[in-house]
Write a protein that holds these residues in place. Structure first.
Motif, PDB file in Angstrom:
ATOM      1  N   VAL A  34     -48.534  -0.038 -81.448  1.00 33.23           N
ATOM      2  CA  VAL A  34     -49.619  -0.679 -80.710  1.00 33.23           C
ATOM      3  C   VAL A  34     -49.892   0.166 -79.465  1.00 33.23           C
ATOM      4  O   VAL A  34     -48.982   0.422 -78.669  1.00 33.23           O
ATOM      5  CB  VAL A  34     -49.262  -2.118 -80.307  1.00 33.23           C
ATOM      6  CG1 VAL A  34     -50.405  -2.749 -79.513  1.00 33.23           C
ATOM      7  CG2 VAL A  34     -48.940  -2.963 -81.535  1.00 33.23           C
ATOM      8  N   LEU A  35     -51.148   0.601 -79.306  1.00 33.38           N
ATOM      9  CA  LEU A  35     -51.501   1.487 -78.205  1.00 33.38           C
ATOM     10  C   LEU A  35     -52.691   0.930 -77.428  1.00 33.38           C
ATOM     11  O   LEU A  35     -53.690   0.503 -78.022  1.00 33.38           O
ATOM     12  CB  LEU A  35     -51.849   2.886 -78.722  1.00 33.38           C
ATOM     13  CG  LEU A  35     -50.692   3.694 -79.321  1.00 33.38           C
ATOM     14  CD1 LEU A  35     -51.229   4.931 -80.021  1.00 33.38           C
ATOM     15  CD2 LEU A  35     -49.682   4.077 -78.256  1.00 33.38           C
ATOM     16  N   SER A  36     -52.594   0.966 -76.095  1.00 35.89           N
ATOM     17  CA  SER A  36     -53.671   0.516 -75.223  1.00 35.89           C
ATOM     18  C   SER A  36     -54.266   1.727 -74.511  1.00 35.89           C
ATOM     19  O   SER A  36     -53.522   2.538 -73.939  1.00 35.89           O
ATOM     20  CB  SER A  36     -53.145  -0.484 -74.196  1.00 35.89           C
ATOM     21  OG  SER A  36     -52.583  -1.620 -74.844  1.00 35.89           O
ATOM     22  N   PRO A  37     -55.610   1.864 -74.511  1.00 31.72           N
ATOM     23  CA  PRO A  37     -56.235   3.057 -73.935  1.00 31.72           C
ATOM     24  C   PRO A  37     -56.843   2.809 -72.558  1.00 31.72           C
ATOM     25  O   PRO A  37     -57.197   1.693 -72.189  1.00 31.72           O
ATOM     26  CB  PRO A  37     -57.354   3.344 -74.939  1.00 31.72           C
ATOM     27  CG  PRO A  37     -57.813   1.964 -75.338  1.00 31.72           C
ATOM     28  CD  PRO A  37     -56.578   1.078 -75.303  1.00 31.72           C
ATOM     29  N   GLU A  38     -56.984   3.891 -71.804  1.00 31.60           N
ATOM     30  CA  GLU A  38     -57.809   3.921 -70.604  1.00 31.60           C
ATOM     31  C   GLU A  38     -58.237   5.354 -70.368  1.00 31.60           C
ATOM     32  O   GLU A  38     -57.575   6.294 -70.813  1.00 31.60           O
ATOM     33  CB  GLU A  38     -57.061   3.376 -69.385  1.00 31.60           C
ATOM     34  CG  GLU A  38     -55.801   4.122 -69.027  1.00 31.60           C
ATOM     35  CD  GLU A  38     -55.083   3.515 -67.830  1.00 31.60           C
ATOM     36  OE1 GLU A  38     -54.839   4.271 -66.877  1.00 31.60           O
ATOM     37  OE2 GLU A  38     -54.800   2.313 -67.846  1.00 31.60           O
ATOM     38  N   GLY A  39     -59.374   5.542 -69.704  1.00 37.35           N
ATOM     39  CA  GLY A  39     -59.861   6.891 -69.460  1.00 37.35           C
ATOM     40  C   GLY A  39     -61.359   6.983 -69.624  1.00 37.35           C
ATOM     41  O   GLY A  39     -62.085   5.981 -69.541  1.00 37.35           O
ATOM     42  N   THR A  40     -61.865   8.210 -69.876  1.00 38.08           N
ATOM     43  CA  THR A  40     -63.299   8.459 -69.979  1.00 38.08           C
ATOM     44  C   THR A  40     -63.600   9.279 -71.222  1.00 38.08           C
ATOM     45  O   THR A  40     -62.737   9.975 -71.759  1.00 38.08           O
ATOM     46  CB  THR A  40     -63.821   9.201 -68.741  1.00 38.08           C
ATOM     47  OG1 THR A  40     -63.081  10.430 -68.572  1.00 38.08           O
ATOM     48  CG2 THR A  40     -63.672   8.368 -67.489  1.00 38.08           C
ATOM     49  N   GLU A  64     -53.809  -0.633 -83.464  1.00 38.49           N
ATOM     50  CA  GLU A  64     -52.627  -1.136 -84.153  1.00 38.49           C
ATOM     51  C   GLU A  64     -52.578  -0.475 -85.530  1.00 38.49           C
ATOM     52  O   GLU A  64     -53.333  -0.836 -86.419  1.00 38.49           O
ATOM     53  CB  GLU A  64     -52.662  -2.664 -84.270  1.00 38.49           C
ATOM     54  CG  GLU A  64     -52.731  -3.377 -82.925  1.00 38.49           C
ATOM     55  CD  GLU A  64     -52.740  -4.894 -83.058  1.00 38.49           C
ATOM     56  OE1 GLU A  64     -52.462  -5.384 -84.179  1.00 38.49           O
ATOM     57  OE2 GLU A  64     -53.018  -5.578 -82.056  1.00 38.49           O
ATOM     58  N   GLU A  65     -51.687   0.518 -85.676  1.00 39.36           N
ATOM     59  CA  GLU A  65     -51.655   1.323 -86.893  1.00 39.36           C
ATOM     60  C   GLU A  65     -50.218   1.614 -87.320  1.00 39.36           C
ATOM     61  O   GLU A  65     -49.287   1.592 -86.512  1.00 39.36           O
ATOM     62  CB  GLU A  65     -52.385   2.653 -86.673  1.00 39.36           C
ATOM     63  CG  GLU A  65     -53.861   2.528 -86.356  1.00 39.36           C
ATOM     64  CD  GLU A  65     -54.695   2.128 -87.545  1.00 39.36           C
ATOM     65  OE1 GLU A  65     -54.197   2.255 -88.690  1.00 39.36           O
ATOM     66  OE2 GLU A  65     -55.844   1.676 -87.332  1.00 39.36           O
ATOM     67  N   PHE A  66     -50.048   1.915 -88.617  1.00 39.15           N
ATOM     68  CA  PHE A  66     -48.761   2.346 -89.147  1.00 39.15           C
ATOM     69  C   PHE A  66     -48.549   3.827 -88.860  1.00 39.15           C
ATOM     70  O   PHE A  66     -49.504   4.612 -88.816  1.00 39.15           O
ATOM     71  CB  PHE A  66     -48.685   2.082 -90.658  1.00 39.15           C
ATOM     72  CG  PHE A  66     -48.573   0.637 -91.016  1.00 39.15           C
ATOM     73  CD1 PHE A  66     -47.349  -0.018 -90.955  1.00 39.15           C
ATOM     74  CD2 PHE A  66     -49.699  -0.088 -91.390  1.00 39.15           C
ATOM     75  CE1 PHE A  66     -47.245  -1.363 -91.281  1.00 39.15           C
ATOM     76  CE2 PHE A  66     -49.607  -1.434 -91.714  1.00 39.15           C
ATOM     77  CZ  PHE A  66     -48.378  -2.071 -91.654  1.00 39.15           C
ATOM     78  N   THR A  67     -47.298   4.206 -88.659  1.00 42.66           N
ATOM     79  CA  THR A  67     -46.946   5.592 -88.377  1.00 42.66           C
ATOM     80  C   THR A  67     -45.878   6.074 -89.368  1.00 42.66           C
ATOM     81  O   THR A  67     -45.221   5.267 -90.036  1.00 42.66           O
ATOM     82  CB  THR A  67     -46.396   5.748 -86.951  1.00 42.66           C
ATOM     83  OG1 THR A  67     -45.132   5.089 -86.853  1.00 42.66           O
ATOM     84  CG2 THR A  67     -47.352   5.134 -85.942  1.00 42.66           C
ATOM     85  N   SER A 243     -50.890   4.289 -74.303  1.00 42.35           N
ATOM     86  CA  SER A 243     -49.465   3.964 -74.308  1.00 42.35           C
ATOM     87  C   SER A 243     -49.231   2.624 -74.978  1.00 42.35           C
ATOM     88  O   SER A 243     -50.132   1.785 -75.065  1.00 42.35           O
ATOM     89  CB  SER A 243     -48.919   3.931 -72.873  1.00 42.35           C
ATOM     90  OG  SER A 243     -49.599   2.953 -72.106  1.00 42.35           O
ATOM     91  N   GLY A 244     -47.986   2.422 -75.446  1.00 37.29           N
ATOM     92  CA  GLY A 244     -47.638   1.148 -76.044  1.00 37.29           C
ATOM     93  C   GLY A 244     -46.340   1.200 -76.825  1.00 37.29           C
ATOM     94  O   GLY A 244     -45.744   2.263 -77.028  1.00 37.29           O
TER      95      GLY A 244
END
Length: 253
Positions: A34-40, A64-67, A243-244
């Motif tokens: 699970v990853l949360s984004p921020e940026g441009t 939210e993805e499989f790795t 990140s997450g």
């Protein structure tokens, strides 16, 4: 574009390599991230409009993805291939105009956006410290990695239905370190960090995880990963922190 299917021969090569030492170890991991984004992000940094904020303008949801990972270690050397798909989508209102592949989306436009990044991570580690005959196993050494970020950004105007997309594939090498402290194969803590600036792009990748193996060949893992990614190409600009947490299962043989 670099696709996951092109990575399959490399996976087979890792699994089928010959002339390995007796203490070789192949590990396979499958997990959920699970990853949360921020940026441009911008479609064209030299064209009309400017950069828009991933959260304030595009309102992109978490990914939210499989790795998956396959790693091969023999002696003091570790070779690994990690695959992580990132899919960020959402609906928001633009605070400024942007241009994407020749299509202009004006400020105050309500849009649906999607940012996908297929991240392929090829890494080679050489443990300068590799104590595996003590009650506590200790491993530490430099790591050379090549990240291939296969990114695509698309925007759709929800009023007119007009849409545009742009994609880029950016290989970014990183130099860093990897370490692991473990009680045999039962319980271990590992971490890695890598960074490099290359041709206007940069990539920082850091993670820490705990592995628990109730059986010698089967276990579970959980951890946290952080990315600082900048892709600065003529048709696509992405500067984001993602990140997450992640967790999954592993097998060794």
């Amino acid at each position: 574009m670099f696709t996951k299917w092109k990575a399959l021969p490399l996976l087979a090569l890792l699994l089928c390599s010959g002339n390995l030492h007796a203490d070789e170890l192949i590990s396979l991991k499958a997990g959920y991230q699970v990853l949360s984004p921020e940026g441009t992000i911008a479609g064209s940094i030299n064209g009309q409009g400017g950069k828009v904020d991933i959260q304030d303008d595009l309102n992109l949801d978490d990914s939210e993805e499989f790795t998956g990972e396959v790693a091969l270690q023999w002696g003091d050397t570790r070779l690994a291939l990690n695959y992580l798909p990132i899919d960020l989508s959402g609906t928001g209102t633009l605070s400024k105009s942007i241009e994407l592949n020749g299509q202009v989306f004006n400020a105050s436009t309500r849009v649906n956006s999607d940012l996908t990044i297929d991240l392929y991570d090829f890494s080679l580690t050489h443990y300068l410290i590799n104590f595996d005959d003590l009650p506590v196993r200790l491993q530490l050494g430099p790591e050379l990695s090549v990240k291939v970020a296969d990114a695509e950004f698309s925007v759709k105007d929800l009023t007119t239905g007009e849409s545009a997309s742009e994609s880029v594939t950016a290989p970014i090498p990183t130099i860093g370190a990897r370490g692991r402290v473990a009680l045999s194969d039962f319980l271990g803590v590992s971490g890695r960090i890598g960074y490099m600036e290359f041709d206007g792009n940069h990539f920082m990748d850091a993670e820490a995880q705990v592995e628990f193996s109730p059986l010698p060949v089967v276990g579970f893992y959980a951890g946290y990963r952080y990315f600082d990614l900048k892709i600065d190409e003529s048709d696509l600009y992405v500067e984001t922190e993602i990140s997450g947490p992640f967790a999954g299962a592993l097998v060794r043989f």
